[in-house]
Design an enzyme around this catalytic site. Structure first.
Site, mmCIF file in Angstrom:
data_model
loop_
_atom_site.group_PDB
_atom_site.id
_atom_site.type_symbol
_atom_site.label_atom_id
_atom_site.label_comp_id
_atom_site.label_asym_id
_atom_site.label_seq_id
_atom_site.Cartn_x
_atom_site.Cartn_y
_atom_site.Cartn_z
ATOM 1 N N PRO A 11 0.828 -1.204 0.000
ATOM 2 C CG PRO A 11 -0.791 -1.577 1.612
ATOM 3 C CD PRO A 11 0.524 -2.092 1.123
ATOM 4 C CD GLU A 12 3.316 3.423 -4.153
ATOM 5 O OE1 GLU A 12 3.504 4.644 -4.221
ATOM 6 O OE2 GLU A 12 3.716 2.626 -5.022
ATOM 7 C CG HIS A 44 -3.189 -14.651 7.252
ATOM 8 N ND1 HIS A 44 -2.067 -15.303 7.729
ATOM 9 C CD2 HIS A 44 -3.505 -15.213 6.063
ATOM 10 C CE1 HIS A 44 -1.711 -16.239 6.843
ATOM 11 N NE2 HIS A 44 -2.566 -16.211 5.844
ATOM 12 C CE LYS A 67 20.043 14.748 -0.233
ATOM 13 N NZ LYS A 67 21.033 14.005 0.554
ATOM 14 N NE ARG A 73 4.970 -11.098 1.723
ATOM 15 C CZ ARG A 73 5.771 -10.740 0.716
ATOM 16 N NH1 ARG A 73 5.316 -9.963 -0.246
ATOM 17 N NH2 ARG A 73 7.022 -11.144 0.688
#
Length: 271
Positions: free
Chosen positions: A2-3, A90, A151, A109
């Site tokens: 998930p973002e 789960h 950078k 997971r």
């Protein structure tokens, strides 16, 4: 994984069911998540939930006594269910409310997290060094230019660095760089303010659109599996390696950058 938009829509989905409710029980069936669920997580029992916030990809459930910090990890999901809903595989944690509903955390997971903290969030080691929220007024072209100064690291890797800006994951970094016409391997410190201004605007627009898509397609978190998924939107580069560019027709290039799949157009995003 998930973002930020998926986590934000999760927050929007569960908040109406949690705010102003009192916690009657915390059931922990499996404490072995990314970090062990601490015994002090039980301190939320008896507390009234004041707010549900998001910081980066962390969900913060606020009470007067402290806050529960939830991270969905790679496969976690949250659902609002009746208290007597049978337990499935789960289903590791239930936050039970006095009104008979509960917030259930499922994580196949087990890379997610369920923590408790009693000091201001700025002091927590997971939250203290995070960069600005991309949709906030603190994420600006000048702020980004200062963070990238000198950078030599690739701009895509910097855009995904939570110390610089939070929540711009792989999907949205690919899309924002394409929209801004910036090569993902360009040295971050070499990009001028004009181009960074375009990039910041694209990041904001793409993330906001993804959240809007989730908000309009998701009615609530009381049914289905609690996962908003990746929202119906047109992806120009992500997942389209070796297909044609939607802008110029050139074949898109796919490489590995920082061990993540990176797709770009060599013509539209010249280095």
């Amino acid at each position: 994984m998930p973002e930020l938009p998926e986590v934000e829509v999760t927050r929007q989905g569960i908040s109406p069911y949690l705010i102003e409710q009192t916690v009657s029980e915390l059931i922990v069936r499996n404490a072995s998540l990314r970090w062990p669920v601490p015994a002090v997580a039980q301190n939320i029992v008896g507390q009234r939930i004041n707010n549900v916030r998001r910081r980066a990809k962390y969900l913060l459930i606020d009470t007067d006594a402290g806050m529960t910090i939830v991270h969905l990890g790679m496969s976690g999901s949250l659902r609002i269910l009746p208290r007597n809903t049978p337990v499935e595989k789960h289903d590791h944690i239930d936050l039970v409310l006095e009104n008979g509903r509960m917030l259930r955390f499922n994580d196949p997971r087990r890379f997610g997290a369920w923590l408790w903290y009693e000091l201001p969030e700025e002091a927590h080691p997971l939250l203290s060094k995070l960069g600005p929220e991309p949709l906030s007024q603190h994420f600006t072209p000048t702020q980004l230019q200062a963070a990238l100064s000198a950078k030599k690291k690739a701009i895509k890797l910097c855009l995904m660095d939570n110390h610089i800006v939070v929540g711009v994951g792989n999907i949205y970094a690919n899309e924002a760089l394409f929209a801004a016409g910036i090569h993902p391997q360009a040295a971050a410190g070499s990009i001028d303010l004009e181009r960074l201004t375009i990039l910041v605007n694209e990041v904001k627009q793409i993330l906001a659109h993804a959240i809007e898509q989730g908000g309009t397609t998701l009615k609530d978190f009381t049914n289905a599996d609690g996962k908003p998924g990746y929202f119906a939107q047109k992806l120009h580069v992500y997942g389209r390696g070796r297909e044609t560019c939607t802008a110029c027709g050139n074949l898109l290039t796919e490489i590995k950058l920082g061990q993540r799949t990176t797709v770009f157009c060599g013509l539209c995003q010249q280095r």
